[in-house]
Design a protein around this motif. Structure first.
Motif, mmCIF file in Angstrom:
data_model
loop_
_atom_site.group_PDB
_atom_site.id
_atom_site.type_symbol
_atom_site.label_atom_id
_atom_site.label_comp_id
_atom_site.label_asym_id
_atom_site.label_seq_id
_atom_site.Cartn_x
_atom_site.Cartn_y
_atom_site.Cartn_z
ATOM 1 N N PRO A 115 -6.601 1.710 3.189
ATOM 2 C CA PRO A 115 -6.242 2.165 1.840
ATOM 3 C C PRO A 115 -5.272 3.344 1.850
ATOM 4 C CG PRO A 115 -8.641 2.180 2.174
ATOM 5 C CD PRO A 115 -8.008 1.960 3.510
ATOM 6 N N GLY A 116 -4.484 3.434 0.783
ATOM 7 C CA GLY A 116 -3.492 4.499 0.664
ATOM 8 C C GLY A 116 -4.086 5.890 0.729
ATOM 9 N N HIS A 166 10.702 -8.392 -1.114
ATOM 10 C CA HIS A 166 9.899 -9.096 -2.120
ATOM 11 C C HIS A 166 8.480 -8.544 -2.219
ATOM 12 C CE1 HIS A 166 13.149 -12.056 -1.440
ATOM 13 N NE2 HIS A 166 13.007 -12.198 -2.736
ATOM 14 N N ALA A 167 8.214 -7.408 -1.587
ATOM 15 C CA ALA A 167 6.825 -6.939 -1.486
ATOM 16 C C ALA A 167 6.487 -5.827 -2.461
ATOM 17 C CB ALA A 167 6.520 -6.491 -0.069
ATOM 18 N N GLY A 168 7.370 -5.549 -3.393
ATOM 19 C CA GLY A 168 7.027 -4.535 -4.380
ATOM 20 C C GLY A 168 7.535 -3.148 -4.024
ATOM 21 N N THR A 174 0.840 -1.205 0.000
ATOM 22 C CA THR A 174 0.000 0.000 0.000
ATOM 23 C C THR A 174 0.872 1.251 0.000
ATOM 24 O OG1 THR A 174 -1.811 -1.122 1.134
ATOM 25 C CG2 THR A 174 -1.779 1.287 1.263
ATOM 26 N N VAL A 175 1.855 1.255 0.892
ATOM 27 C CA VAL A 175 2.741 2.428 0.991
ATOM 28 C C VAL A 175 3.501 2.631 -0.320
ATOM 29 C CG1 VAL A 175 4.834 3.297 2.116
ATOM 30 C CG2 VAL A 175 2.949 2.387 3.501
ATOM 31 N N ASP A 212 -17.007 5.872 -3.013
ATOM 32 C CA ASP A 212 -17.093 5.896 -4.471
ATOM 33 C C ASP A 212 -15.828 6.422 -5.114
ATOM 34 O OD1 ASP A 212 -19.422 8.716 -4.319
ATOM 35 O OD2 ASP A 212 -17.352 8.459 -3.663
ATOM 36 N N GLU A 213 -14.764 6.516 -4.306
ATOM 37 C CA GLU A 213 -13.490 6.924 -4.876
ATOM 38 C C GLU A 213 -12.825 5.717 -5.514
ATOM 39 O OE1 GLU A 213 -12.359 9.614 -1.090
ATOM 40 O OE2 GLU A 213 -10.798 9.367 -2.606
ATOM 41 N N ALA A 214 -11.873 6.014 -6.379
ATOM 42 C CA ALA A 214 -11.131 4.928 -7.006
ATOM 43 C C ALA A 214 -10.411 4.129 -5.920
ATOM 44 C CB ALA A 214 -10.102 5.489 -7.976
ATOM 45 N N THR A 215 -10.288 2.826 -6.138
ATOM 46 C CA THR A 215 -9.547 1.987 -5.206
ATOM 47 C C THR A 215 -8.122 2.483 -5.123
ATOM 48 O OG1 THR A 215 -10.846 0.163 -5.996
ATOM 49 C CG2 THR A 215 -8.934 -0.374 -4.664
ATOM 50 N N SER A 216 -7.613 2.598 -3.931
ATOM 51 C CA SER A 216 -6.245 3.099 -3.827
ATOM 52 C C SER A 216 -5.276 1.989 -3.559
ATOM 53 C CB SER A 216 -6.138 4.137 -2.734
ATOM 54 O OG SER A 216 -6.306 3.534 -1.485
#
Ligand code: CTP
Ligand code: MG
Length: 248
Positions: A119-120, A70-72, A42-43, A244-248
């Motif tokens: 969420p971010g 390994h987490a991106g 998320t971060v 209703d915001e975009a998924t973060s």
């Protein structure tokens, strides 16, 4: 190089006794990933945070380091990460995280790894509140249940819930304010305070509130793990349910 950077201290050094999963809960699987991996992703992918400081039990520092690698995290330039060993209480773990800050980390978020599906966009709301001039900011939710005061097995009153809020993390602070709050706690002899904003309130510093998010539930007991596991499987579906915001 940024002259002013944002750090997020993620405390993950608890033992997870109420969850009872046999290992610290930041290392238990939630929908295919550990809470630590969820937070790191998320971060890295959905916030502009510059420095991730992860605080874990001393014997899991190496494992956490490998997990982060390994987490991106490498998917975003400009994000550095540090892993440090925690302490006996959450307060002590936050204090250990503070020692790992970079000199440039001017804004500091403190987040529970146990709220791994936050969420971010909530992190970003908190950072924005500090950037806009607040010394401290926390995400909150309205209280949906009726609240009563109870003593000796009987109701002694009904609380007006309109002024009440449920408090989540990440909580954000101007660096100096967070240090001052923790230093004052140590001077008072407090060593097990679980709410960083509370330490700052005690200095008389106003704490701003921003909207939290139901997905930031804290995994405390087995029931919460089941809920979080279901949410983690399809965060897009849960995002549609709560805003209703975009998924973060
Ligand atoms: N935490 C920490 N160091 C501690 C205690 C807690 O870093 N000594 C962290 C936990 O890892 C968690 C957050 O603080 O992410 C909130 O604490 P809590 O939900 O109480 O987690 P645990 O202490 O692990 O759980 P329990 O109290 O059931 O043992
Ligand atoms: Mg605990």
């Amino acid at each position: 190089v940024n002259s002013s950077t944002v750090a997020c201290i993620v405390v993950a050094a608890g033992r997870g006794e109420r969850l009872g999963a046999g290992r610290p809960k930041a290392f238990v699987e939630v929908g295919g990933r550990t809470p630590l991996e969820h937070v790191a992703r998320t971060v890295a992918l959905h916030t502009a945070i510059d420095h991730l400081v992860v605080v874990v039990p001393a014997d899991l520092v190496g494992e956490a380091r490998r997990m982060l690698d390994h987490a991106g995290l490498s998917e975003r330039d400009g994000l550095t990460s540090t892993v440090v060993a925690g302490g006996d209480t959450r307060q002590a773990s936050v204090a250990h995280g503070l020692t790992a800050l970079a000199d440039s980390d001017d804004i500091v978020l403190v987040h529970d790894a146990a709220r791994c599906l936050m969420p971010g966009q909530v992190y970003e709301r908190v950072v924005e509140a500090i950037r806009s001039g607040h010394s401290a900011a926390i995400p909150v939710l309205p209280v949906v249940d009726t609240m009563k005061r109870v003593s000796d097995g009987a109701v002694v009153g009904t609380v007006d819930r309109s002024e009440l809020r449920v408090v989540q993390t990440p909580q954000g602070f101007r660096r100096g304010v967070l240090f001052a709050g923790h230093e004052a706690a140590i001077r008072r002899g407090d060593d097990a305070v679980t709410d960083d904003a509370g330490l700052v309130e005690r200095l008389g510093i106003p704490v701003h509130v921003v909207d939290g998010d139901d997905r930031g539930l804290k995994i405390t007991r087995p029931f919460d793990l089941a809920v979080a596991g279901a949410l983690a499987v399809d965060p897009d579906v849960s995002a549609g349910l709560v805003d209703d915001e975009a998924t973060s």
